[in-house]
Scaffold this motif. Structure first.
Motif, short mmCIF file in Angstrom:
data_model
loop_
_atom_site.label_atom_id
_atom_site.label_comp_id
_atom_site.label_asym_id
_atom_site.label_seq_id
_atom_site.Cartn_x
_atom_site.Cartn_y
_atom_site.Cartn_z
N GLY A 183 -34.22 33.93 34.75
CA GLY A 183 -33.49 32.77 35.04
C GLY A 183 -32.45 32.94 35.94
N GLY A 184 -32.01 32.09 37.00
CA GLY A 184 -31.02 31.99 37.78
C GLY A 184 -31.35 33.34 38.89
N TYR A 185 -30.20 33.35 39.77
CA TYR A 185 -30.18 34.27 40.75
C TYR A 185 -28.82 34.77 41.00
CZ TYR A 185 -28.87 29.64 43.09
OH TYR A 185 -28.18 28.66 43.10
N LYS B 292 -24.03 29.87 41.15
CA LYS B 292 -23.82 29.07 39.99
C LYS B 292 -22.65 29.54 39.35
CE LYS B 292 -28.60 27.84 38.95
NZ LYS B 292 -29.76 28.04 37.90
N PRO B 293 -21.43 28.81 39.16
CA PRO B 293 -20.27 29.16 38.58
C PRO B 293 -20.40 29.77 37.34
CG PRO B 293 -19.93 27.33 40.11
CD PRO B 293 -21.31 27.46 39.95
N SER B 294 -21.53 29.07 36.52
CA SER B 294 -21.53 29.53 35.10
C SER B 294 -21.80 30.98 34.84
CB SER B 294 -22.51 28.62 34.37
OG SER B 294 -23.53 28.65 35.03
N LEU B 295 -22.65 31.48 35.91
CA LEU B 295 -22.92 32.94 35.65
C LEU B 295 -22.03 33.98 36.39
CD1 LEU B 295 -26.58 32.68 37.35
CD2 LEU B 295 -25.64 32.63 34.65
N VAL B 296 -20.88 33.58 36.98
CA VAL B 296 -19.86 34.50 37.47
C VAL B 296 -19.12 35.19 36.28
CG1 VAL B 296 -17.80 34.76 39.04
CG2 VAL B 296 -19.81 33.21 39.61
N ARG B 297 -18.94 36.37 36.14
CA ARG B 297 -18.42 36.96 35.10
C ARG B 297 -17.97 38.28 35.45
NH1 ARG B 297 -18.68 32.69 33.44
NH2 ARG B 297 -19.28 31.66 31.37
N ALA C 61 -19.60 43.99 26.08
CA ALA C 61 -18.29 44.31 26.76
C ALA C 61 -17.56 43.18 26.63
CB ALA C 61 -18.45 44.67 28.16
N ASP C 62 -16.34 43.32 26.70
CA ASP C 62 -15.27 42.25 26.74
C ASP C 62 -15.74 41.22 28.17
OD1 ASP C 62 -13.93 42.75 24.30
OD2 ASP C 62 -12.47 43.94 25.22
N GLU C 63 -15.45 39.91 27.96
CA GLU C 63 -15.88 39.03 29.13
C GLU C 63 -14.69 38.38 29.85
OE1 GLU C 63 -18.03 35.25 29.03
OE2 GLU C 63 -19.59 36.65 28.70
N PHE C 64 -14.76 38.70 30.97
CA PHE C 64 -13.44 37.85 31.72
C PHE C 64 -13.90 36.60 32.66
CE2 PHE C 64 -12.11 41.50 29.81
CZ PHE C 64 -10.79 41.45 29.56
#
Length: 457
Positions: free
Chosen positions: A315-317, A333-338, A387-390
């Motif tokens: 899924g996604g790129y 896709k902003p929702s994937l930026v982590r 991992a902790d996510e930011f």
């Protein structure tokens, strides 16, 4: 000051073919109009009314009021697409002229300041060169050509045009995306990721059938042949044929491999595998996996890139950067930026939050407990614990803008003298040059090493 026909002939087979296809492209002409200055309306035209052309048109229409941009002409050899685009613009209150031949458009539209080129790859070089010779700023979609010699031709012409005040932007739109710029300017320099050892990128697509034109709206066969297409099928599905493009690794991969080359510099080598394993009637590989090696001041970085056209697996790129202290995942896709902190990291990332570089989004407790089995932690699982996510600060956002809009805005602002291009032809060539050799590596079934000549213009 216009580049000569002889200069263009030196660039190789691609541009030579362009002379046959477009016999009037390289007629030397002085600029019809002085480049647009800091004020006043910027008149633009679009060559190519397909999917990507309309993406650019969306951005241009949004810039109409705030940036003083006016679309005055559009061009496409397929009347069905041309008429639809003209109707769309006129329905939005814009007076626009439509053309089947870009040469006629350049000759008639003397008020043009800039041209957007969104045609198949093999058209990019001859059309960009013609627009620059006619005294227009150019925004050309990636890749600059279907082979490296065509790309070199654009760089040479862009250098000459720059002396006349003309700009050439290449459509690697991530270079202007706020998420990518923030990562390049803030995240990586902060050191929060530690030593980056690997990069991972992917863009996978599900199976798709060849595009077929409705009988009522079939393109004109004679016009297709005039502009270099063998038949209707190849015109509608040009990405799959070697005469017109570099295939999926060029069509999809170019956007993402560009990011790794931007962040890490020129790669040292590439090894790749792939093949025609699914579509029997296509020339280009339907799957490619490539691994690039980069020598950075901190040590070796290996980047693996995958593009599949037979499944949407995963899924996604995205493009990911894996470090020993943390990892970064980027995407349009902003929702994937982590951003993720490694469990072994001893750094206190609350400092990065306090400095406004990140916002914390801790991993839920149930996810952290997933590594436990019957209440007993597996030693192997502990080394791979979540991992902790930011996330990036709220101010880093596209907002209501389309993903291509910032790159178009950068181009317009640069024409007005209020910005530097984020991806001019020189910059784009450094990123595209390695991509041209990926398909070569697949065919050779061995590692290829890059030399200074690969990056020379």
């Amino acid at each position: 000051m216009a580049p000569s026909r002889r200069d263009f002939l030196k660039t190789g087979a691609l541009v030579g073919a362009g002379l046959v296809m477009f016999p009037h492209v390289f007629a030397g002409t002085e600029p019809e109009r002085a480049p647009a200055g800091p004020s006043g309306e910027i008149a633009v035209a679009l060559i190519g009314c397909g999917a990507q052309g309309n993406v650019l048109l969306d951005a241009l229409m949004r810039l109409n009021r705030s940036f003083g941009v006016r679309v005055v002409a559009v061009c496409d050899i397929w009347k069905f697409k041309l008429d639809a685009t003209v109707r769309r613009l006129r329905a939005n209150g814009r007076e626009v002229n439509g053309y089947a031949d870009f040469r006629e458009m350049l000759a008639r539209e003397r008020s043009l300041d800039a041209v957007f080129v969104a045609t198949p790859d093999f058209c990019h070089a001859p059309q960009t060169l013609a627009c620059l010779a006619a005294g227009k700023h150019v925004y050309c979609e990636k890749m600059m050509a279907e082979n490296v010699e065509g790309a070199r031709a654009i760089v040479r012409a862009a250098r000459d045009a720059r002396e006349r005040g003309l700009l050439t932007q290449i459509g690697h739109q991530r270079r202007s995306n706020p998420y990518y710029r923030y990562a390049f300017e803030k995240i990586l320099p902060s050191g929060m990721l530690g030593r980056i050892t690997h990069g991972i990128g992917q863009w996978n697509r599900a199976v798709s059938r060849d595009v077929v034109a409705p009988k009522k709206f079939r393109p004109d066969a004679a016009l297709l042949r005039e502009f270099g297409y063998e038949d209707e099928r190849q015109f509608l599905n040009w990405r799959w044929f070697k005469k017109y493009s570099g295939g999926p690794v060029s069509d999809l991969g170019a956007h993402q491999i560009d990011i790794f080359n931007w962040f890490f510099g020129d790669p040292e080598s590439v090894i790749a595998a792939g093949g025609n394993d699914y579509y029997a009637n296509h020339e280009w590989y339907d799957n490619v996996t490539a691994t690039f090696a980069y020598a950075t001041p901190a040590g070796k970085v290996r980047v693996t890139y995958q593009t599949l056209t037979t499944t949407s697996y995963g899924g996604g790129y995205f493009e990911a950067f894996a470090g020993d202290e943390g990892s970064l995942r980027l995407s349009e896709k902003p929702s994937l930026v982590r951003v993720y902190q490694e469990p072994r990291s001893v750094a206190d990332w609350r400092e990065f939050v306090a400095r406004g570089l990140l916002e914390n989004r801790a991993v839920p407790a149930e996810a952290a407990a997933a590594a436990l089995e019957d209440g007993v932690e597996d030693a192997r699982a502990s080394a791979s614990a979540p991992a902790d996510e930011f996330v990036f600060p709220r101010g880093v956002a596209l907002g209501a803008k389309t993903i291509h809009q910032p790159h178009v805005e950068n181009f317009v602002r640069a024409i007005r003298g209020k910005a530097e291009l984020t991806c001019d032809a020189e910059e784009a060539f450094r990123a595209e040059a390695p991509i041209y050799r990926v398909n070569e590596a697949v065919a050779a079934e061995k590692m290829l090493r890059y030399s200074p000549e690969d990056f020379a213009v």
